[in-house]
Scaffold this motif. Structure first.
Motif, short mmCIF file in Angstrom:
data_model
loop_
_atom_site.label_atom_id
_atom_site.label_comp_id
_atom_site.label_asym_id
_atom_site.label_seq_id
_atom_site.Cartn_x
_atom_site.Cartn_y
_atom_site.Cartn_z
N VAL A 213 34.69 162.39 38.01
CA VAL A 213 35.17 162.83 39.32
C VAL A 213 36.04 164.07 39.17
O VAL A 213 35.91 165.05 39.93
N LEU A 214 36.95 164.07 38.19
CA LEU A 214 37.81 165.23 37.99
C LEU A 214 37.00 166.45 37.56
O LEU A 214 37.27 167.58 37.99
N THR A 215 36.00 166.24 36.73
CA THR A 215 35.12 167.35 36.32
C THR A 215 34.35 167.88 37.53
O THR A 215 34.15 169.10 37.66
N THR A 216 33.93 166.99 38.41
CA THR A 216 33.23 167.41 39.63
C THR A 216 34.12 168.32 40.46
O THR A 216 33.67 169.37 40.97
N LEU A 217 35.37 167.95 40.61
CA LEU A 217 36.30 168.79 41.37
C LEU A 217 36.50 170.14 40.68
O LEU A 217 36.59 171.17 41.35
N SER A 218 36.55 170.14 39.36
CA SER A 218 36.72 171.41 38.64
C SER A 218 35.51 172.31 38.82
O SER A 218 35.63 173.54 38.82
N CYS A 219 34.33 171.71 39.00
CA CYS A 219 33.12 172.51 39.22
C CYS A 219 33.13 173.22 40.56
O CYS A 219 32.36 174.17 40.77
N SER A 220 33.96 172.75 41.49
CA SER A 220 34.07 173.45 42.78
C SER A 220 34.98 174.67 42.67
O SER A 220 35.01 175.49 43.59
N VAL A 221 35.73 174.79 41.57
CA VAL A 221 36.70 175.87 41.40
C VAL A 221 36.13 177.02 40.58
O VAL A 221 36.30 178.20 40.94
N ARG A 222 35.45 176.70 39.50
CA ARG A 222 34.90 177.72 38.60
C ARG A 222 33.58 177.22 38.05
O ARG A 222 33.39 176.00 37.85
N VAL A 223 32.70 178.15 37.73
CA VAL A 223 31.45 177.77 37.08
C VAL A 223 31.72 177.18 35.70
O VAL A 223 30.89 176.43 35.16
N THR A 224 32.89 177.46 35.14
CA THR A 224 33.28 176.89 33.84
C THR A 224 33.27 175.37 33.89
O THR A 224 33.14 174.72 32.85
N GLY A 225 33.41 174.79 35.08
CA GLY A 225 33.35 173.34 35.19
C GLY A 225 32.03 172.77 34.71
O GLY A 225 31.98 171.65 34.19
N LEU A 226 30.94 173.53 34.85
CA LEU A 226 29.65 173.06 34.34
C LEU A 226 29.66 173.01 32.82
O LEU A 226 29.02 172.13 32.22
N PHE A 227 30.38 173.92 32.18
CA PHE A 227 30.48 173.88 30.72
C PHE A 227 31.29 172.65 30.29
O PHE A 227 30.97 172.01 29.29
N LEU A 228 32.32 172.35 31.06
CA LEU A 228 33.10 171.14 30.80
C LEU A 228 32.23 169.90 30.99
O LEU A 228 32.31 168.94 30.20
N ALA A 229 31.39 169.89 32.02
CA ALA A 229 30.51 168.76 32.26
C ALA A 229 29.54 168.56 31.10
O ALA A 229 29.25 167.42 30.70
N LEU A 254 27.38 163.58 38.39
CA LEU A 254 28.10 163.99 39.59
C LEU A 254 28.58 165.44 39.57
O LEU A 254 28.55 166.11 40.60
N PRO A 255 29.03 166.00 38.41
CA PRO A 255 29.52 167.38 38.42
C PRO A 255 28.51 168.43 38.85
O PRO A 255 28.91 169.53 39.24
N PRO A 259 28.19 172.76 42.55
CA PRO A 259 27.41 174.01 42.46
C PRO A 259 26.10 173.94 43.23
O PRO A 259 25.70 174.93 43.86
N ALA A 260 25.43 172.78 43.20
CA ALA A 260 24.17 172.66 43.92
C ALA A 260 24.38 172.84 45.42
O ALA A 260 23.61 173.56 46.09
N LEU A 261 25.40 172.22 45.96
CA LEU A 261 25.70 172.36 47.38
C LEU A 261 26.09 173.80 47.72
O LEU A 261 25.70 174.32 48.78
N TYR A 262 26.85 174.44 46.84
CA TYR A 262 27.27 175.81 47.10
C TYR A 262 26.08 176.76 47.08
O TYR A 262 25.95 177.64 47.95
#
Length: 410
Positions: A213-229, A254-255, A259-262
């Protein structure tokens, strides 16, 4: 039959007793907070506050020393100096959305704002409902987020390193990093770390739904969240059988949702599924080039006398940051820290395959293994800490002044 002694009516508490009860009740949240934060945690937060004072002092001095006009008699306000570069994109998105009045990439002079993920602008808009000043809202987001990031980084470090001083030392290396000014600016770094680091801390303790869930939220902030995922997914599969629950596996998908929605949202408004990438290319030359081409173009900008000296110095910093990232990547692979290596490798690939390097020094703030490695190294060799501080102190000030005066900082 013995008669029972009548009970005396209950005495009404005195005002002083009532005040005492209220004060003890009011103190409970503080007591719970005090119990939740260890002495080591409180020391990290104290260091965080001290470094904020240092950065804010620098910002105040910049307002006095670098006015827009040399003849000005009134300095710029404290918050004005923080409104630089990417801040204006976040502000415009928060105020008017991505496509105000049907404008977009087809509009002459378009600012390519769709290159920025919506997490920070949405947070900025929410905080602005409570704080009228936009820049103050952005500063508050970074202030709170930076505290969460520093505290969690220290806890992650204590998980990796056995020395009791490891958390404080890691946080200090992080807070005095050359690009620390971006933790205080209205930028995405602090908010991303406030989500990404707790996600990684949860994964270390095998709390997979919370980490996802936290990684999902980070993916809404930066594309770097996908690397974290991606790193989180690898960490899940490398975890021992006793700590890996296949019931938690669906959470790890979930992460991909933010990005998919955006991208779907951008497609609805532009007809282009790759609108985000095309905005990156138009505004920041982030079209694909081989790593050696990107290095050569950055080298030319840094040392080929084709750019103003200030910009050339920034590109020299880009080259140094890339070399530091490659060295860290090799070290993580040698130590078999494969999830962290995957996160860093994807980051370096994304930043190192554009026309030239952009924002790699800033990106070092997101490389949490770097600060843990430096802290561990300094525990074995005490001189490392002194050398780092002697070098980082001037660099941190130089980068802060460069950014706060609008002269670019990577």
């Amino acid at each position: 039959m013995p008669m029972s002694t009548p009970h005396a009516p209950p005495r009404k508490p005195t005002p002083s007793a009532q005040r005492g009860r209220r004060s003890s009740h009011d103190r409970r949240p503080l007591e719970h907070l005090h119990q939740w934060l260890s002495a080591a945690d409180r020391e990290v937060l104290w260091l965080y506050l001290l470094t904020r004072v240092g950065i804010w002092t620098t910002a105040g001095a910049v307002g006095w020393l670098f006015p827009p006009n040399r003849t000005d008699r009134i300095p710029r306000s404290f918050l004005t100096v923080w409104q630089q570069w990417d801040w204006w994109h976040f502000l415009h998105i928060a105020q008017g959305g991505y496509f105000p009045n049907h404008t977009g990439p087809w509009t002459p002079g378009w600012d390519n704002r769709e290159a920025f993920f919506p997490g920070f602008p949405l947070t900025l808009r929410a905080v602005h409902t409570l704080i009228p000043h936009w820049a103050a809202s952005g500063a508050l987001i970074s202030l709170v987020s930076g505290a969460v990031a520093a505290l969690t980084l220290a806890r992650i470090a204590r998980h990796h390193l056995t020395d009791p001083d490891s958390g404080r030392r890691t946080a200090l290396f992080f807070l005095l990093s050359p690009c620390a000014v971006f933790l205080a600016a209205g930028y995405t770094e602090a908010l991303f770390l406030a989500l990404a680091l707790p996600a990684w801390h949860a994964a270390q303790h095998h709390k997979w739904p919370a980490a996802a869930v936290l990684t999902t939220l980070s993916c809404s902030v930066r594309v770097t969240g996908l690397f974290l995922a991606s790193a989180l997914l690898l960490h899940f599969f490398l975890t021992g059988r006793e700590h890996r629950s296949w019931r938690a596996a669906p959470w790890l998908a979930l992460p991909a949702l933010p990005p998919a929605l955006y991208f779907w949202y951008l497609h609805v408004h532009t007809g282009d599924w790759m609108a985000w990438k095309h905005a990156q290319e138009r505004g920041w030359y982030r079209d694909f080039h081989t790593p050696w081409e990107a290095w050569a173009n950055t080298w030319t900008a840094a040392f080929g006398h084709t750019q103003p000296t200030g910009n050339a110095l920034m590109w020299q910093a880009e080259l140094l940051a890339m070399l530091a990232g490659i060295a860290l990547l090799v070290l993580l692979v040698r130590r078999r820290h494969f999830p962290e290596a995957l996160y860093l490798g994807l980051t370096l690939y994304a930043l190192g395959t554009s026309y030239w390097y952009t924002s790699i020094p800033r990106s070092t703030l997101l490389w949490w293994p770097l600060w843990i490695v430096l802290a561990g190294w300094s525990l074995r060799r005490p001189r490392v800490q002194a050398l780092y501080f002697y070098a980082a102190g001037p660099l941190t000030t130089i980068v802060a002044i460069t950014f706060l005066t609008g002269r670019w900082a990577g």
